[in-house]
Design an enzyme around this catalytic site. Structure first.
Site, PDB file in Angstrom:
ATOM      1  N   GLN A   1      47.698 -37.187  15.676  1.00 16.48           N
ATOM      2  CA  GLN A   1      47.306 -38.107  16.596  1.00 16.48           C
ATOM      3  C   GLN A   1      45.973 -38.126  17.314  1.00 16.48           C
ATOM      4  OE1 GLN A   1      48.852 -39.273  21.066  1.00 16.48           O
ATOM      5  NE2 GLN A   1      50.225 -37.834  19.996  1.00 16.48           N
ATOM      6  N   SER A   2      45.340 -36.647  17.365  1.00 14.14           N
ATOM      7  CA  SER A   2      44.347 -36.538  18.245  1.00 14.14           C
ATOM      8  C   SER A   2      43.031 -37.316  17.681  1.00 14.14           C
ATOM      9  CB  SER A   2      43.852 -35.191  18.492  1.00 14.14           C
ATOM     10  OG  SER A   2      43.437 -34.602  17.419  1.00 14.14           O
TER      11      SER A   2
ATOM     12  N   ARG B   1      45.755 -37.273   1.598  1.00 15.70           N
ATOM     13  CA  ARG B   1      46.173 -36.674   0.396  1.00 15.70           C
ATOM     14  C   ARG B   1      47.208 -37.600  -0.609  1.00 15.70           C
ATOM     15  NH1 ARG B   1      47.897 -30.586   1.012  1.00 15.70           N
ATOM     16  NH2 ARG B   1      48.061 -31.095   3.082  1.00 15.70           N
TER      17      ARG B   1
ATOM     18  N   GLU C   1      49.811 -31.324  20.784  1.00 18.25           N
ATOM     19  CA  GLU C   1      50.042 -31.783  22.116  1.00 18.25           C
ATOM     20  C   GLU C   1      50.365 -30.774  23.218  1.00 18.25           C
ATOM     21  OE1 GLU C   1      49.223 -34.924  23.610  1.00 18.25           O
ATOM     22  OE2 GLU C   1      49.391 -33.942  25.473  1.00 18.25           O
TER      23      GLU C   1
ATOM     24  N   ASP D   1      46.551 -34.540  22.937  1.00 19.38           N
ATOM     25  CA  ASP D   1      45.949 -35.367  21.683  1.00 19.38           C
ATOM     26  C   ASP D   1      45.394 -36.603  21.974  1.00 19.38           C
ATOM     27  OD1 ASP D   1      47.348 -33.840  20.054  1.00 19.38           O
ATOM     28  OD2 ASP D   1      49.187 -34.800  19.822  1.00 19.38           O
TER      29      ASP D   1
ATOM     30  N   GLY E   1      45.356 -37.157  45.435  1.00 26.05           N
ATOM     31  CA  GLY E   1      44.093 -37.181  46.230  1.00 26.05           C
ATOM     32  C   GLY E   1      44.054 -36.952  47.834  1.00 26.05           C
ATOM     33  N   GLY E   2      43.351 -37.354  48.565  1.00 25.77           N
ATOM     34  CA  GLY E   2      43.420 -36.784  50.189  1.00 25.77           C
ATOM     35  C   GLY E   2      44.493 -37.866  50.795  1.00 25.77           C
ATOM     36  N   GLN E   3      44.885 -38.862  50.112  1.00 25.41           N
ATOM     37  CA  GLN E   3      46.127 -39.684  50.851  1.00 25.41           C
ATOM     38  C   GLN E   3      47.314 -39.480  50.442  1.00 25.41           C
ATOM     39  OE1 GLN E   3      44.614 -41.745  52.706  1.00 25.41           O
ATOM     40  NE2 GLN E   3      42.283 -41.943  52.079  1.00 25.41           N
TER      41      GLN E   3
HETATM   42  N1  COA Z   1      43.312 -33.214  -0.408  1.00 25.39           N
HETATM   43  C1  COA Z   1      43.594 -31.748  -0.394  1.00 25.39           C
HETATM   44  N2  COA Z   1      43.935 -31.144   0.776  1.00 25.39           N
HETATM   45  C2  COA Z   1      44.266 -31.758   1.844  1.00 25.39           C
HETATM   46  C3  COA Z   1      43.670 -32.792   1.994  1.00 25.39           C
HETATM   47  C4  COA Z   1      43.442 -33.632   1.049  1.00 25.39           C
HETATM   48  N3  COA Z   1      43.018 -34.956   1.196  1.00 25.39           N
HETATM   49  N4  COA Z   1      43.992 -32.914   3.329  1.00 25.39           N
HETATM   50  C5  COA Z   1      44.169 -32.085   4.092  1.00 25.39           C
HETATM   51  N5  COA Z   1      44.373 -31.028   2.824  1.00 25.39           N
HETATM   52  C6  COA Z   1      44.883 -29.647   3.394  1.00 25.39           C
HETATM   53  C7  COA Z   1      43.914 -28.828   4.103  1.00 25.39           C
HETATM   54  O1  COA Z   1      42.881 -28.489   3.386  1.00 25.39           O
HETATM   55  C8  COA Z   1      44.808 -27.847   4.534  1.00 25.39           C
HETATM   56  O2  COA Z   1      44.725 -26.755   3.488  1.00 25.39           O
HETATM   57  P1  COA Z   1      44.480 -25.221   3.686  1.00 25.39           P
HETATM   58  O3  COA Z   1      45.355 -24.646   4.844  1.00 25.39           O
HETATM   59  O4  COA Z   1      44.720 -24.503   2.277  1.00 25.39           O
HETATM   60  O5  COA Z   1      43.034 -25.084   3.800  1.00 25.39           O
HETATM   61  C9  COA Z   1      45.996 -28.306   4.648  1.00 25.39           C
HETATM   62  O6  COA Z   1      45.871 -29.592   4.027  1.00 25.39           O
HETATM   63  C10 COA Z   1      46.875 -28.447   5.734  1.00 25.39           C
HETATM   64  O7  COA Z   1      45.825 -28.863   6.800  1.00 25.39           O
HETATM   65  P2  COA Z   1      46.080 -28.620   8.532  1.00 25.39           P
HETATM   66  O8  COA Z   1      45.107 -28.925   9.090  1.00 25.39           O
HETATM   67  O9  COA Z   1      46.324 -26.708   8.552  1.00 25.39           O
HETATM   68  O10 COA Z   1      47.460 -29.235   8.677  1.00 25.39           O
HETATM   69  P3  COA Z   1      48.782 -28.284   9.201  1.00 25.39           P
HETATM   70  O11 COA Z   1      49.993 -29.487   9.105  1.00 25.39           O
HETATM   71  O12 COA Z   1      49.263 -27.260   8.851  1.00 25.39           O
HETATM   72  O13 COA Z   1      48.423 -28.544  11.023  1.00 25.39           O
HETATM   73  C11 COA Z   1      47.873 -29.263  12.901  1.00 25.39           C
HETATM   74  C12 COA Z   1      48.378 -29.468  11.587  1.00 25.39           C
HETATM   75  C13 COA Z   1      47.648 -30.553  13.870  1.00 25.39           C
HETATM   76  C14 COA Z   1      48.366 -27.845  13.679  1.00 25.39           C
HETATM   77  C15 COA Z   1      46.265 -28.697  12.554  1.00 25.39           C
HETATM   78  O14 COA Z   1      45.797 -29.563  11.862  1.00 25.39           O
HETATM   79  C16 COA Z   1      45.367 -28.413  14.079  1.00 25.39           C
HETATM   80  O15 COA Z   1      45.551 -27.349  14.516  1.00 25.39           O
HETATM   81  N6  COA Z   1      44.586 -29.093  14.101  1.00 25.39           N
HETATM   82  C17 COA Z   1      43.487 -29.118  15.101  1.00 25.39           C
HETATM   83  C18 COA Z   1      43.882 -29.528  16.580  1.00 25.39           C
HETATM   84  C19 COA Z   1      44.652 -30.728  16.622  1.00 25.39           C
HETATM   85  O16 COA Z   1      44.169 -31.781  16.333  1.00 25.39           O
HETATM   86  N7  COA Z   1      45.919 -30.919  17.060  1.00 25.39           N
HETATM   87  C20 COA Z   1      46.703 -32.220  17.377  1.00 25.39           C
HETATM   88  C21 COA Z   1      47.132 -32.908  16.248  1.00 25.39           C
HETATM   89  S1  COA Z   1      47.629 -34.627  17.023  1.00 25.39           S
END
Ligand code: COA
Length: 484
Positions: free
Chosen positions: A75-76, A96, A197, A226, A305-307
């Site tokens: 989302q973010s 991916r 989030e 997010d 706020g103050g109100q």
């Molecule tokens: N091709 C190949 N690999 C890909 C890819 C693609 N097109 N797109 C993503 N990947 C891989 C990444 O390289 C990563 O691999 P690695 O862990 O081996 O290095 C893997 O996919 C997973 O990425 P990740 O971001 O760790 O996803 P997750 O599902 O495990 O975690 C979050 C999700 C949101 C918790 C994490 O991305 C995060 O903390 N993000 C930052 C904060 C944030 O934006 N949070 C709010 C989300 S709304």
């Protein structure tokens, strides 16, 4: 530079500068720094484009010509790149192969169709599937980095580096590239943590200050961690683009979700410091005689706020969970409130006439106002109060918002058609520019634009495209392998 400016400065300004120089040597040394500002304004004018003669909204979009490599998910990040797309940027979402953004398949309501979670955050984008961890995938990514202005990502900390896309590498390929990231935390003890989030709401001070003082901390439904951080990031990107116009080089933009939430909770850090001066008198608990601790308490529905303000019942509250109104006893309209609720005596009574006298009696005062609001629907209260300039807000359900005609007219709520899910409602661009009108276009199917991006944007030859595809980098595995 400063000399040049002095030469061209208007006669009046020169005279003034001389007078200052005579009056004080110290001042004379410091003064020249003042003049360049005048010069910069004057010099920029001839370079500025001619004023468009096209009709408003007919001369392109604010971010036309900006191309975004969108490496975001969930989302973010997608909130940020969707906004940029609405302002005209060409947003190319890398996904991916096979799976794409994980939200395509989360909270699904229509079988085999992208979820609303995905469609509502990815309008106006193009999608290319690419395995960034394959050799050919990196080859395509390099070309994309060279063809784009901004890379936006919100992977877990270190994921982009692990892919091989370090800032140094990106910058060596394209020194103009802006690299914008959302992370859960900024540098510090938690910088390596994955964050969603509600983690951000808790770490950013929102949860500890949301809810009732005698209840547990609460998260809010508004996605301030997010979507809020995505908004912050979009502003950072636009600023970096502006600075690049002057410096020619890109830079890194980082928005930590904890920081974004805290920014939105600014008033609570204000109250934390006010605690040192005594109890927070506008908090309902003050009037209830409940002592304050050493941290800002949860304030229920008290006005920020103050109100003073609270949520009051309206007619039908027994069965309708949203038959409520937010009522603010704004000081300038206090006398009108007294007349409206049938308490004209309060206008002059020493316990009620002035705001400080009312503070310890807010529970009683709002109780009396509620006796009045309970005799009317929330919309009747809204109409009667607004006619008298008394600020109130009906508690609108999502159903009421979805059906509200004025929100449809402004494009804040839009109906979008999608090839596999059909028509659905979405929130359009909440930021309205008079000369850059937003058209909300449906989100892309997974990999829908892979071919067009490889050939038209990245200019790979048909042979090269065949090689990329045969490698499996875009997801289409060679037939022989697929049959296995
Ligand atoms: N091709 C190949 N690999 C890909 C890819 C693609 N097109 N797109 C993503 N990947 C891989 C990444 O390289 C990563 O691999 P690695 O862990 O081996 O290095 C893997 O996919 C997973 O990425 P990740 O971001 O760790 O996803 P997750 O599902 O495990 O975690 C979050 C999700 C949101 C918790 C994490 O991305 C995060 O903390 N993000 C930052 C904060 C944030 O934006 N949070 C709010 C989300 S709304």
């Amino acid at each position: 530079m400063a000399k040049k400016i002095a030469k061209k400065a208007p006669a009046k300004a020169k005279g003034k500068a001389k007078a200052v120089a005579k009056s004080s040597k110290v001042k004379a040394k410091a003064k020249p720094a003042k003049k360049p500002a005048l010069k910069v304004v004057a010099k920029a004018a001839p370079k500025a484009p001619k004023i468009s003669t096209k009709g408003w909204g007919k001369d392109g979009k604010a971010l036309d010509g900006v191309r975004i490599l969108d490496f975001t998910h969930v989302q973010s990040g997608p909130t940020c790149t969707q906004l940029l797309a609405w302002f005209g940027a060409d947003v190319i979402k890398i996904e991916r192969p096979g799976q794409g953004d994980i939200t395509r398949g989360q909270l699904m309501d229509v079988p085999n169709a992208d979820s609303l979670y995905f469609t509502m955050l990815n309008h106006n984008k193009r999608s290319i599937t690419l395995d960034s961890k394959s050799k050919q995938g990196m080859n395509v990514l390099e070309r994309l980095v060279k063809a784009c202005d901004v890379l936006v990502e919100n992977f877990a900390p270190g994921a982009l580096d692990r892919m091989g896309l370090t800032w140094e590498r990106i910058h060596s390929w394209n020194p103009r590239m802006i690299v914008a990231s959302v992370k859960g935390f900024g540098p510090g003890p938690y910088e390596d943590c994955k964050v969603y989030e509600n983690v951000a709401q808790c770490a950013g001070g929102s949860a500890s200050t949301t809810g009732f003082h005698d209840g547990i901390p609460l998260v809010t439904g508004a996605q301030i961690g997010d979507s809020g951080t995505g908004l912050h990031l979009a502003l950072g990107i636009v600023c970096a683009l502006m600075q690049r116009n002057r410096t020619g080089r890109g830079q890194r933009v980082l928005c930590a979700m904890q920081d974004g939430v805290l920014n939105l909770c600014r008033v609570k850090l204000r109250d934390q410091q006010r605690l040192k001066a005594g109890p927070l008198k506008e908090y309902t608990q003050f009037g209830q005689g409940i002592p304050f601790g050493d941290a800002v308490p949860r304030a229920g529905n008290d006005s920020g706020g103050g109100q003073p303000g609270v949520i009051l019942k309206c007619k039908g509250w027994e069965t309708d969970p949203n038959a409520y109104i937010y009522f603010i006893t704004q000081a300038p309209v206090w006398e009108k409130i007294c007349d409206l609720i049938g308490e004209p005596g309060w206008k002059t009574h020493p316990d009620y006439a002035k705001p400080p006298a009312r503070l310890p009696r807010l529970t009683e005062i709002f109780g009396r106002i509620e006796q009045w609001t309970m005799t009317k629907s929330k919309f009747e209260v809204m109409n009667e109060c607004n006619a008298l300039d008394i600020p109130v807000g009906p508690i609108l359900s999502m159903k009421e918002i979805a059906e509200e005609p004025s929100l449809r007219e402004t494009g804040t709520v839009v109906e979008v058609d999608h090839p596999t899910r059909g028509k659905y409602l979405s929130v359009g661009n909440p930021i309205k520019l008079s000369d850059s009108i937003t058209e909300v276009k449906r989100s892309p199917l997974l990999g829908e634009h892979t071919d067009e991006i490889l050939s038209k944007v990245l200019k790979f030859t048909p042979r090269e495209i065949a090689e990329i595809k045969a490698s499996g980098a875009t997801g289409e595995a060679p037939k022989a392998q697929a049959a296995e």
